[in-house]
Design an enzyme around this catalytic site. Structure first.
Site, mmCIF file in Angstrom:
data_model
loop_
_atom_site.group_PDB
_atom_site.id
_atom_site.type_symbol
_atom_site.label_atom_id
_atom_site.label_comp_id
_atom_site.label_asym_id
_atom_site.label_seq_id
_atom_site.Cartn_x
_atom_site.Cartn_y
_atom_site.Cartn_z
ATOM 1 N N HIS A 135 0.839 -1.203 0.000
ATOM 2 C CA HIS A 135 0.000 0.000 0.000
ATOM 3 C C HIS A 135 0.870 1.248 0.000
ATOM 4 O O HIS A 135 1.915 1.306 0.643
ATOM 5 C CB HIS A 135 -1.024 -0.001 1.141
ATOM 6 N N ASP B 46 6.032 1.042 7.091
ATOM 7 C CA ASP B 46 4.604 0.840 6.842
ATOM 8 C C ASP B 46 4.087 1.915 5.885
ATOM 9 O O ASP B 46 3.630 2.950 6.317
ATOM 10 C CB ASP B 46 3.850 0.902 8.175
ATOM 11 N N GLU C 28 -4.964 2.155 2.509
ATOM 12 C CA GLU C 28 -5.046 0.964 3.358
ATOM 13 C C GLU C 28 -5.232 1.338 4.819
ATOM 14 O O GLU C 28 -5.983 0.686 5.560
ATOM 15 C CB GLU C 28 -3.772 0.113 3.188
ATOM 16 N N GLU C 29 -4.550 2.397 5.238
ATOM 17 C CA GLU C 29 -4.510 2.737 6.668
ATOM 18 C C GLU C 29 -5.868 3.108 7.241
ATOM 19 O O GLU C 29 -6.082 2.990 8.442
ATOM 20 C CB GLU C 29 -3.510 3.876 6.913
ATOM 21 N N ASP D 59 3.338 -6.139 3.675
ATOM 22 C CA ASP D 59 2.893 -5.051 4.557
ATOM 23 C C ASP D 59 3.200 -5.379 6.014
ATOM 24 O O ASP D 59 2.327 -5.375 6.867
ATOM 25 C CB ASP D 59 1.388 -4.788 4.371
#
Length: 484
Positions: free
Chosen positions: A298, A310, A344-345, A372
């Site tokens: 992501h 991340d 995504e977060e 991820d």
């Protein structure tokens, strides 16, 4: 990172390969050479060729360095997110992908703003706090109230409402360190649901002990959720060191009737709807262009660090893996598709949009995977393949085992952004990384490039490149994914 760990029974062919390697080889290179000589398909030869080139390449590290230096934080819908999309398009084009394109994704943009917390009494001092993603703001003057502490979300739910009414709830649940990150799922409900459950009990606000394994004064952010049927209250996370300090005040309070008074002021805001994008690059298959090997990460990150672990690392790993395959073996037989998902977060928004937009062609995906979980070395391969063919690529499994990557269970749901694909029959894999220290940095200002060891991310790119090459150059077909 929350999948069950299992031990798979290897096929007789795999067992023989491993036995042969153990008898005649004393190191990983010798084992790989023997496996290549005994393989009855050319796919492994391609994988080993890619392995050799990958072990001389720093491409994955260079990509994540470019992303963190040239773009930095990239919360969905922000200016940083827009820069990241432009960066990704340019990077994929510069790397020579045959096809680069975008798919629009509507996202809700949230801005953190100012955040401050302090103990007013009995021991005045500042606390490090971070607003949780999606939180509303406090009044401009802040909220000042008594704090009540609970060691779990369950104990808050079971509490007498009279003890919570009008106060600030402090959820103080410690997260245990674990290689596989298994305790994240046990603690993260505090972050996601804490505000709703505290509001049901009449609280003015909620603060949580950061969902992390560090002992530092870096607070961990992350998404939280509201329930439209429950009053919305502000939600923040304090650093683990400050959580310990606050808990110690409660311990000393046992011999005192004096309340602990906290003042918090957070000025987060909803900035409205924005358009982000899934950014996609492909190397088109020369023989079976409609059969797709999907590898992904992501693109977005939280706004306080630079999103190196991340998920800058994942962006670097999968992008480099695809490029290394192309450079080493030429045009792949099957299409290799790299997806850099949006948002995504804040809830896998880009991934769900991808499924909605491509529902009719999901059946063409041979397998999907996402990186991820930072850049720790890979130690296990979990799959979700059709049971009757799961052990067919025995030579690949043996080659990976010679690198310290064991074959695990056949029940994985893959990474977060591909976790919905098995529902459509799409096989997935999960390459399990050593996450012992991942949650020291996760969602903090300390998620920066220096936390990535070049030798670790290179091991990741090599394993990913080998699997991608094998699957792109073979006829192995693990469809459909088992239901479950």
């Amino acid at each position: 990172m929350r999948h069950k760990i299992g031990v798979a029974t290897l096929s007789l062919g795999l067992a023989m390969l491993l036995a042969g390697c153990a008898k005649t080889s004393s190191n990983a290179e010798d084992k790989a050479s023997e496996i290549a000589s005994t393989a009855n398909t050319p796919a492994l030869a391609y994988a080993l060729k890619v392995k050799e080139s990958s072990q001389k390449s720093a491409l994955s590290y260079d990509i994540v360095k470019s992303l963190t230096v040239e773009v930095g934080p990239r919360i969905p819908g922000s200016q940083g997110d827009k820069r990241a999309v432009a960066w990704a398009e340019a990077k994929l084009n510069d790397l020579g992908f045959d096809k680069v394109y975008k798919e629009p994704v509507r996202v809700r943009n949230w801005e953190r703003g100012f955040a401050d917390a302090k103990v007013v009494s009995p021991f005045p001092q500042e606390l490090i706090i971070s607003a949780l993603g999606g939180s509303i703001a406090t009044p401009e003057s802040g909220i000042e109230a008594k704090v009540v502490m609970f060691d779990s979300l369950e104990s808050l739910i079971a509490a007498d409402k009279a003890t919570v009414q009008g106060n600030i709830v402090f959820l103080n649940t410690k997260m245990q360190r674990d290689k596989a990150g298994r305790f994240y799922g046990k603690v993260v409900p505090n972050r996601v649901s804490g505000a709703v459950e505290a509001a049901k009990q009449g609280a003015q606000a909620v603060i949580i002990r950061s969902v992390g394994t560090d002992n530092s004064r870096f607070a961990h952010t992350g998404v939280m959720r509201y329930d439209d049927t429950v009053e919305k209250i502000p939600a923040g996370a304090i650093s683990t060191a400050d959580a310990d300090n606050l808990a110690a005040m409660f311990a000393s309070q046992q011999s005192s009737a004096e309340d602990i008074i906290l003042n918090i002021n957070m000025q987060a805001k909803d900035a409205g709807w924005q358009t982000s994008y899934n950014v996609i690059g492909e190397f088109t298959g020369s023989e079976k262009p409609d059969e797709v090997i999907l590898i992904s990460a992501h693109l977005d990150s939280w706004d306080e660090g630079t999103g190196a672990l991340d998920d800058g690392a994942g962006v670097g790993i999968v992008t480099a893996a695809a490029k290394l395959v192309k450079d080493a073996v030429g045009q792949p037989k099957r299409t290799i598709r790299v997806i850099l998902y949006a948002a995504e977060e804040i809830g896998l928004v880009g991934a769900y949009q991808y499924v909605r937009s491509n529902r009719d062609t999901l059946k063409n995906i041979i397998f999907a995977a996402e990186s991820d979980f930072g850049a720790g070395q890979i130690y296990q391969l979990d799959t979700r393949f059709a049971e009757d063919v799961r052990n067919n690529p025995a030579d690949l499994y043996a080659a990976l085992q010679s690198m310290g990557v064991e074959l695990g269970n056949n029940t994985t749901s893959g990474g977060p952004d591909v976790s919905m694909l098995p529902n459509y029959g799409v096989p997935v894999i999960a390459l399990k990384q050593d996450g012992t220290y991942y949650f020291d940095y996760h969602h903090t200002p300390n998620d920066t490039l220096d936390k990535i060891k070049p030798e670790d991310i290179q091991q990741n790119q090599t394993v990913w490149a080998m699997i991608t090459a094998y699957m792109a150059m073979s006829d192995f077909d693990p469809r459909p994914a088992p239901k479950g």
